[in-house]
Design an enzyme around this catalytic site. Sequence first.
Site, PDB file in Angstrom:
ATOM      1  N   CYS A 174      -0.814   6.977   8.929  1.00 14.54           N
ATOM      2  CA  CYS A 174      -1.627   6.037   8.678  1.00 14.54           C
ATOM      3  C   CYS A 174      -2.688   5.515   7.404  1.00 14.54           C
ATOM      4  CB  CYS A 174      -1.818   4.306   9.732  1.00 14.54           C
ATOM      5  SG  CYS A 174      -3.101   5.060  10.327  1.00 14.54           S
TER       6      CYS A 174
ATOM      7  N   ARG B 263       0.910  -1.194  -0.087  1.00 18.72           N
ATOM      8  CA  ARG B 263      -0.316  -0.186   0.015  1.00 18.72           C
ATOM      9  C   ARG B 263       1.237   1.728   0.358  1.00 18.72           C
ATOM     10  NH1 ARG B 263      -4.766   0.239   4.523  1.00 18.72           N
ATOM     11  NH2 ARG B 263      -5.161   1.919   3.069  1.00 18.72           N
TER      12      ARG B 263
END
Length: 284
Positions: free
Chosen positions: A241, A182
């Site tokens: 995040c 990611r």
Amino acid sequence: MSIAQLISPQQLAERQQQPGLVVLDCRSSLDDLDYGQRSYAEGHIEGSSYADLLNDLSGPITKGVTGRHPLPDPQVLIERLRFWGVNNDSEIVLYDDGPGAYAARAWWLLAWLGKRDGVFILDGGLKAWHAAGLPLSLDPPDHRQGAFDGAPDESLVLSAADLQARLGTPEMTLIDARAPARFRGEVEPIDPIAGHIPGAQCAAFTDNLGPDGRFLPAEQLKQRFAQTLKGRSPDQLVAYCGSGVTACHNLFALCLAGYPLGRLYAGSWSEWINDPARGVATGE
């Protein structure tokens, strides 16, 4: 003493009847919004209350402005903590299924409001609790109104504008808790744009854990983050995040390792990408 403290299943079992102990079940799933409440109803550690990620540990989402898990209104969260029986001197144990990401979000919120002692994360979570052969309960907790009195410490939070202004400064260390694929922008299962904030380093939160799902020893965590800091001051570290949840796991692990509590970019990637003027990077 570090504000990051762990408790083993056996230690929690021994303290379960301790007067004033508050236990919060923080289980959740980004893929199944009812998972946590459903799991709690199917069995939880005796005496625990359920802390819902969306309704308790996050605030309302403003589409196109906030990230997926904005910080809750401080006073609303304080009232909720009081409902769960929290006082300023309470001992609090937080748990989730095991990795500790959702428990760490609750830990960070308590630190943000000034509750920085007597707060523990159950090391290994319910997975470790089950492995120890300890039972679950179907009974609701005995609610007792608490009198917690906190206030948010805004020095722990960085806004998108603040972060954007600091990008490229040599003293800042920006760490991204998401999985490497990611971070590199190779996959993006949740948000509409893939990649990472320019200048960030990948520091997947799962690397804070050993094969047994428990936190690594403090010395190993210290070595891990020393490689990330590369001699820069830990006081200038910022964590993010996807939505401000797993970043708290890194902040907890940093404190376990003896570093000071870093700052959280709470909006994280899901907020950052709302403004096309903010840069996006891919690859390493």
